[in-house]
Design a protein around this motif. Sequence first.
Motif, PDB file in Angstrom:
ATOM      1  N   ASP A  61      -1.618  -5.476   9.643  1.00 26.95           N
ATOM      2  CA  ASP A  61      -1.771  -4.056   9.333  1.00 26.95           C
ATOM      3  C   ASP A  61      -0.466  -3.322   9.617  1.00 26.95           C
ATOM      4  OD1 ASP A  61      -2.167  -2.542  12.259  1.00 26.95           O
ATOM      5  OD2 ASP A  61      -2.697  -4.658  12.248  1.00 26.95           O
ATOM      6  N   HIS A  62      -0.359  -2.082   9.110  1.00 26.79           N
ATOM      7  CA  HIS A  62       0.914  -1.366   9.286  1.00 26.79           C
ATOM      8  C   HIS A  62       1.140  -0.953  10.738  1.00 26.79           C
ATOM      9  CE1 HIS A  62      -1.670   2.273   8.781  1.00 26.79           C
ATOM     10  NE2 HIS A  62      -0.737   2.882   9.492  1.00 26.79           N
ATOM     11  N   GLY A  97       6.106  -3.215  -1.705  1.00 34.16           N
ATOM     12  CA  GLY A  97       5.510  -4.540  -1.565  1.00 34.16           C
ATOM     13  C   GLY A  97       6.508  -5.650  -1.293  1.00 34.16           C
ATOM     14  N   ARG A 138       0.824  -1.218   0.000  1.00 35.45           N
ATOM     15  CA  ARG A 138       0.000   0.000   0.000  1.00 35.45           C
ATOM     16  C   ARG A 138       0.849   1.256   0.000  1.00 35.45           C
ATOM     17  NH1 ARG A 138      -3.378   0.388   5.020  1.00 35.45           N
ATOM     18  NH2 ARG A 138      -3.786   2.438   4.110  1.00 35.45           N
ATOM     19  N   PHE A 139       2.082   1.107   0.472  1.00 36.55           N
ATOM     20  CA  PHE A 139       2.962   2.260   0.636  1.00 36.55           C
ATOM     21  C   PHE A 139       4.132   2.225  -0.344  1.00 36.55           C
ATOM     22  CE2 PHE A 139       0.998   0.984   4.658  1.00 36.55           C
ATOM     23  CZ  PHE A 139       0.231   2.110   4.923  1.00 36.55           C
TER      24      PHE A 139
END
Length: 461
Positions: A119-120, A81, A77-78
């Motif tokens: 999750d982050h 990957g 997402r950032f």
Amino acid sequence: MSLLGAFIVPHPPLIIPEVGKGEEEKISDTVNSYLEISKHIAALKPDTIILTSPHSILYADYFHISPGKSARGDFGRFGAGKITISAEYDAEFAEALGWAAEKAGIAAGPLGERDAALDHGTMVPLYFINQFLSGYKLVRIGLSGLSLCDHYSLGRCIAKTAEKSGRKIIFVASGDLSHKLKEDGPYGFAKEGPKFDKEVTDIIKTGDFLKLLEISPNLCEAAGECGLRSFVIMAGSLSGKAVEPKLLSYEGPFGVGYAVGEFKITGEKKEQRFDEIFAEKQKKLARERQEDEDAYVSLARLSLETYVNTGKYAAFPQNLPEEFLKKKAGVFVSLKKFGNLRGCIGTIAPVSPNIAEEILRNAVSAGTEDPRFPPVTKTELEELIYSVDVLEKPEPIAHMTELDVKRYGVIVTSGRKRGLLLPNLEGVDTVEQQVSIAKRKAGIRDNEHFTMERFEVVRHQ
């Protein structure tokens, strides 16, 4: 064994070099503090890490404990990957925690997982910890919309489960502070942002977790915080413990507050059960308010207490002031518990023959029919603080310049959609905020035409 230590950490993805691409150098103090506490965690050689994340699965009335044997995630997402994080879960501890929570009356468990990926808010702490530690298991816990006291209680359940587990346990509370520190930040600037961060970093320095429970809900909302509930669960896990607190760093160059804190457990301190202290202080405040309440508030309290205790509406008390029986008006009854809204229902225009009956019915509705909350229980009655707003007749206005958040409430209307916000509410400082909240309550979108009315109230509290 039992809990060995606890840590507060932020979770900005850009702290990962492959994501930040050099931007992480602007938060070098945070990076260095992360590395320092990761070494401290590794030195404790924990069997299990309990990690609470604001970005794990969140429910309004339930704490989600991630199920299964393992999970993984990546920073796709950032834009990174290829950076992946994997974790083996401590399923036995998670199950035991669920049972402990149920016994304590806390809704928590593995149900309702929509996305098993890490999750982050979980991966960023593990990215650093994994540089120095391997072979541990993870228990990942999400936050909820329940009260701060419920979050604290879950922390106490974690501590009890840890004591019975035979494992060496550490707690990592993942969470950023305010997201409103700079005009060019992700959510702009609000004066409450720096204030919130100052309060929380002072708490990290002193270990006075009572103040975590006492932070104003309106301050939290205005500051755009993310980690408070995570920190409160951690505080609950340290209930009854003597701790040596340390704030390693605090930074906010991107408009979001990043704090790194460590709490070394140095022994027992039974009097540091902050949820019990907080609850008793709030009950005392409620009792003091009851001693000074006027006839309007007294009638609202009588109404709800009678209904909750007997299932019947209260009869009119004798010797009510004449205006209660002869005057008609819209009335809002608001309930607060431990500083948080517990219910608010009212009528814009009168629907009952007199103010007395309006109060009687709306007080019951506020305690039992507000869709945002479960019905008030008998055990809560002594903890409630009431206010009663008697509305004057609304008048149409053409522009927001005719509003004053301290003096006037506002009614917004678009077709069948109608929303109201009372005046002089904590945390509502501008007419733009006032109208925006009223529109949101009504379900009126920004591109929809709406009309406005203003009204004054006589507030009894």
